[in-house]
Design an enzyme around this catalytic site. Sequence first.
Site, PDB file in Angstrom:
ATOM      1  N   CYS A 122      -0.008   4.228   1.704  1.00 46.16           N
ATOM      2  CA  CYS A 122      -0.344   5.219   2.736  1.00 46.16           C
ATOM      3  C   CYS A 122       0.785   5.470   3.735  1.00 46.16           C
ATOM      4  O   CYS A 122       0.878   6.546   4.300  1.00 46.16           O
ATOM      5  CB  CYS A 122      -1.635   4.837   3.454  1.00 46.16           C
ATOM      6  SG  CYS A 122      -1.562   3.252   4.289  1.00 46.16           S
TER       7      CYS A 122
ATOM      8  N   GLU B 227     -16.446  -8.339  -4.206  1.00 47.27           N
ATOM      9  CA  GLU B 227     -15.013  -8.012  -4.119  1.00 47.27           C
ATOM     10  C   GLU B 227     -14.163  -9.289  -4.125  1.00 47.27           C
ATOM     11  O   GLU B 227     -13.157  -9.384  -4.810  1.00 47.27           O
ATOM     12  CB  GLU B 227     -14.716  -7.224  -2.826  1.00 47.27           C
ATOM     13  CG  GLU B 227     -15.009  -5.742  -2.885  1.00 47.27           C
ATOM     14  CD  GLU B 227     -13.956  -4.953  -3.677  1.00 47.27           C
ATOM     15  OE1 GLU B 227     -13.040  -5.559  -4.246  1.00 47.27           O
ATOM     16  OE2 GLU B 227     -14.091  -3.716  -3.731  1.00 47.27           O
TER      17      GLU B 227
ATOM     18  N   LYS C  69     -12.044  -5.329   2.567  1.00 49.69           N
ATOM     19  CA  LYS C  69     -11.458  -4.466   3.593  1.00 49.69           C
ATOM     20  C   LYS C  69     -12.412  -3.297   3.821  1.00 49.69           C
ATOM     21  O   LYS C  69     -12.694  -2.529   2.911  1.00 49.69           O
ATOM     22  CB  LYS C  69     -10.092  -3.962   3.140  1.00 49.69           C
ATOM     23  CG  LYS C  69      -9.456  -2.994   4.122  1.00 49.69           C
ATOM     24  CD  LYS C  69      -8.044  -2.640   3.729  1.00 49.69           C
ATOM     25  CE  LYS C  69      -7.472  -1.602   4.675  1.00 49.69           C
ATOM     26  NZ  LYS C  69      -6.074  -1.276   4.345  1.00 49.69           N
TER      27      LYS C  69
ATOM     28  N   ARG D 281      -2.565   3.356  12.568  1.00 51.58           N
ATOM     29  CA  ARG D 281      -2.093   4.569  11.895  1.00 51.58           C
ATOM     30  C   ARG D 281      -1.060   5.295  12.745  1.00 51.58           C
ATOM     31  O   ARG D 281      -0.218   6.010  12.220  1.00 51.58           O
ATOM     32  CB  ARG D 281      -3.276   5.444  11.501  1.00 51.58           C
ATOM     33  CG  ARG D 281      -4.086   4.720  10.422  1.00 51.58           C
ATOM     34  CD  ARG D 281      -5.295   5.469   9.929  1.00 51.58           C
ATOM     35  NE  ARG D 281      -6.063   4.584   9.038  1.00 51.58           N
ATOM     36  CZ  ARG D 281      -7.299   4.812   8.640  1.00 51.58           C
ATOM     37  NH1 ARG D 281      -7.916   5.909   9.042  1.00 51.58           N
ATOM     38  NH2 ARG D 281      -7.906   3.965   7.840  1.00 51.58           N
TER      39      ARG D 281
ATOM     40  N   ARG E 148     -10.951   7.277   4.128  1.00 51.38           N
ATOM     41  CA  ARG E 148     -10.703   6.261   3.101  1.00 51.38           C
ATOM     42  C   ARG E 148     -12.005   5.686   2.535  1.00 51.38           C
ATOM     43  O   ARG E 148     -12.046   4.598   2.001  1.00 51.38           O
ATOM     44  CB  ARG E 148      -9.852   5.129   3.691  1.00 51.38           C
ATOM     45  CG  ARG E 148      -8.550   5.587   4.364  1.00 51.38           C
ATOM     46  CD  ARG E 148      -7.442   4.567   4.160  1.00 51.38           C
ATOM     47  NE  ARG E 148      -6.324   4.669   5.078  1.00 51.38           N
ATOM     48  CZ  ARG E 148      -5.385   5.619   5.057  1.00 51.38           C
ATOM     49  NH1 ARG E 148      -5.450   6.600   4.167  1.00 51.38           N
ATOM     50  NH2 ARG E 148      -4.384   5.593   5.911  1.00 51.38           N
TER      51      ARG E 148
ATOM     52  N   TYR F  88      -1.773  -9.365  16.161  1.00 51.11           N
ATOM     53  CA  TYR F  88      -0.673  -8.870  16.988  1.00 51.11           C
ATOM     54  C   TYR F  88      -0.489  -9.764  18.212  1.00 51.11           C
ATOM     55  O   TYR F  88       0.508  -9.665  18.906  1.00 51.11           O
ATOM     56  CB  TYR F  88      -0.944  -7.414  17.395  1.00 51.11           C
ATOM     57  CG  TYR F  88      -1.148  -6.531  16.175  1.00 51.11           C
ATOM     58  CD1 TYR F  88      -0.055  -6.087  15.438  1.00 51.11           C
ATOM     59  CD2 TYR F  88      -2.432  -6.192  15.735  1.00 51.11           C
ATOM     60  CE1 TYR F  88      -0.240  -5.312  14.287  1.00 51.11           C
ATOM     61  CE2 TYR F  88      -2.625  -5.424  14.596  1.00 51.11           C
ATOM     62  CZ  TYR F  88      -1.523  -4.992  13.878  1.00 51.11           C
ATOM     63  OH  TYR F  88      -1.705  -4.241  12.748  1.00 51.11           O
TER      64      TYR F  88
ATOM     65  N   CYS G 212      -3.819   6.375   0.298  1.00 51.50           N
ATOM     66  CA  CYS G 212      -3.347   5.091  -0.238  1.00 51.50           C
ATOM     67  C   CYS G 212      -2.964   5.165  -1.709  1.00 51.50           C
ATOM     68  O   CYS G 212      -2.676   4.131  -2.326  1.00 51.50           O
ATOM     69  CB  CYS G 212      -4.424   4.023  -0.045  1.00 51.50           C
ATOM     70  SG  CYS G 212      -4.947   3.875   1.668  1.00 51.50           S
TER      71      CYS G 212
ATOM     72  N   LYS H 242     -11.297  -8.057   6.640  1.00 57.34           N
ATOM     73  CA  LYS H 242     -10.663  -7.180   7.615  1.00 57.34           C
ATOM     74  C   LYS H 242     -11.577  -6.013   7.938  1.00 57.34           C
ATOM     75  O   LYS H 242     -12.088  -5.411   6.995  1.00 57.34           O
ATOM     76  CB  LYS H 242      -9.342  -6.688   7.006  1.00 57.34           C
ATOM     77  CG  LYS H 242      -8.618  -5.659   7.842  1.00 57.34           C
ATOM     78  CD  LYS H 242      -7.442  -5.140   7.087  1.00 57.34           C
ATOM     79  CE  LYS H 242      -6.857  -4.001   7.898  1.00 57.34           C
ATOM     80  NZ  LYS H 242      -5.967  -3.173   7.166  1.00 57.34           N
TER      81      LYS H 242
ATOM     82  N   SER I 238      -5.616  -3.573  14.623  1.00 60.97           N
ATOM     83  CA  SER I 238      -5.034  -2.842  15.741  1.00 60.97           C
ATOM     84  C   SER I 238      -6.062  -2.441  16.806  1.00 60.97           C
ATOM     85  O   SER I 238      -5.804  -2.574  18.000  1.00 60.97           O
ATOM     86  CB  SER I 238      -4.311  -1.607  15.214  1.00 60.97           C
ATOM     87  OG  SER I 238      -5.204  -0.795  14.465  1.00 60.97           O
TER      88      SER I 238
ATOM     89  N   CYS J   5       0.870  -1.177   0.000  1.00 58.35           N
ATOM     90  CA  CYS J   5       0.000   0.000   0.000  1.00 58.35           C
ATOM     91  C   CYS J   5       0.903   1.221   0.000  1.00 58.35           C
ATOM     92  O   CYS J   5       2.106   1.112   0.256  1.00 58.35           O
ATOM     93  CB  CYS J   5      -0.932   0.020   1.208  1.00 58.35           C
ATOM     94  SG  CYS J   5      -2.263   1.245   1.041  1.00 58.35           S
TER      95      CYS J   5
HETATM   96  C1  PBG Z   1      -2.601  -0.059   4.875  1.00 57.09           C
HETATM   97  C2  PBG Z   1      -3.132  -0.894   5.980  1.00 57.09           C
HETATM   98  C3  PBG Z   1      -3.916  -0.519   7.082  1.00 57.09           C
HETATM   99  C4  PBG Z   1      -4.009  -1.650   7.884  1.00 57.09           C
HETATM  100  C5  PBG Z   1      -3.354  -2.685   7.231  1.00 57.09           C
HETATM  101  N1  PBG Z   1      -2.833  -2.198   6.050  1.00 57.09           N
HETATM  102  C6  PBG Z   1      -4.452   0.785   7.493  1.00 57.09           C
HETATM  103  C7  PBG Z   1      -5.518   1.466   6.739  1.00 57.09           C
HETATM  104  O1  PBG Z   1      -6.118   0.930   5.821  1.00 57.09           O
HETATM  105  O2  PBG Z   1      -5.746   2.622   7.079  1.00 57.09           O
HETATM  106  C8  PBG Z   1      -4.695  -1.721   9.207  1.00 57.09           C
HETATM  107  C9  PBG Z   1      -4.189  -2.769  10.137  1.00 57.09           C
HETATM  108  C10 PBG Z   1      -4.595  -2.605  11.554  1.00 57.09           C
HETATM  109  O3  PBG Z   1      -5.404  -1.739  11.934  1.00 57.09           O
HETATM  110  O4  PBG Z   1      -4.074  -3.396  12.366  1.00 57.09           O
HETATM  111  N2  PBG Z   1      -3.515   0.495   4.021  1.00 57.09           N
END
Ligand code: PBG
Length: 329
Positions: free
Chosen positions: A129, A240, A202, A212, A224, A320, A137, A255, A281, A127
């Site tokens: 970003c 998708e 996603k 982030r 986004r 994690y 992104c 996700k 996260s 990605c």
């Molecule tokens: C990159 C990306 C993101 C995450 C994984 N790849 C962040 C986003 O889309 O803003 C999030 C992973 C997480 O929150 O643990 N685009």
Amino acid sequence: MNVTELATFAITKRLRRLRQTESFRALVRETRLTPDALVYPLFACPGEGVRREVPSMPGVFQLSIDEVVREAMAAADEGIRAVLLFGLPEHKDAEGSHAWRPDAPVQRAVRALKRVRPELLVITDVCLCEYTSHGHCGVLSGEEIVNDPTVALLVRTALSHAEAGADIVAPSDMMDGRVRAIRSALDERGMQQVAIMSYAAKYCSAFYGPFREAADSAPAFGDRRSHQMDPSNVEEALREVALDIEEGADIVMVKPALPYLDVIWRVKERFGYPTAAYQVSGEYAMLKAAAQHGWIDEPRAMREALTAIRRAGADIIITYYARELARTL
Ligand code: PBG
């Protein structure tokens, strides 16, 4: 016969029989957690000897390459077979050009890991970003993220990860057509063996907040919503996933995980493909924060959440908690 005896006599099916002891329960357990199914995310940053804890993600660190290797080896010794790499570049610009530099943290980390432990599966997040000065992104035209020019840069990024030795590239950008573009670019260069794990469904989620901070990738303006999915939709998630499979994805991902168990289940049921779920996260941070307050029993809550994700149909869990869980298995 009194009332109690009568009731007792009438019960012929007793489901509690199989719950009596741990031996009974283990015998009939339907869902098992194994370290084989876990993917451990790591954040690679410049420098040496750097191990900077992310405030909103206790136990998660930004790691210089030497520390990425040390952390991944410790995880591998605990039974984890796959890591997912994110990068914090030295420098950001409007295009995110450090994303495809051969000497950027992700590419260096891939080479270092493959040198010391070739059998460890190295997956790279693809990605822009983390690399763009505006935190979006992709390439901007005004405030719009333009799809096709972004795909071209994602292809360059994926190729540079593959050239460094990544086993799997994982596009997380949600641009249209990127799986096909990455697949053909890899094949043209003789890298047919490199697999694609697409972030297929996603969602545009509030649960990415702590990430982030970890990856320094918050958008400077806006959000986004023009490319990530609306949390209200599930039929669209199936479209998708269908598209990504048609374009050449080997593994499809949903996700976040826990708030989207229904999506995981429907994707697995419909396609029967290797299905990954990302416990993101915010899901991790919520458990950690509640645990730090003494409000939940963390090991039990962790296992319960991860078991639920497996039970919903995920073959692979990106978390994690990978090391913490593996240690208990
Ligand atoms: C990159 C990306 C993101 C995450 C994984 N790849 C962040 C986003 O889309 O803003 C999030 C992973 C997480 O929150 O643990 N685009």
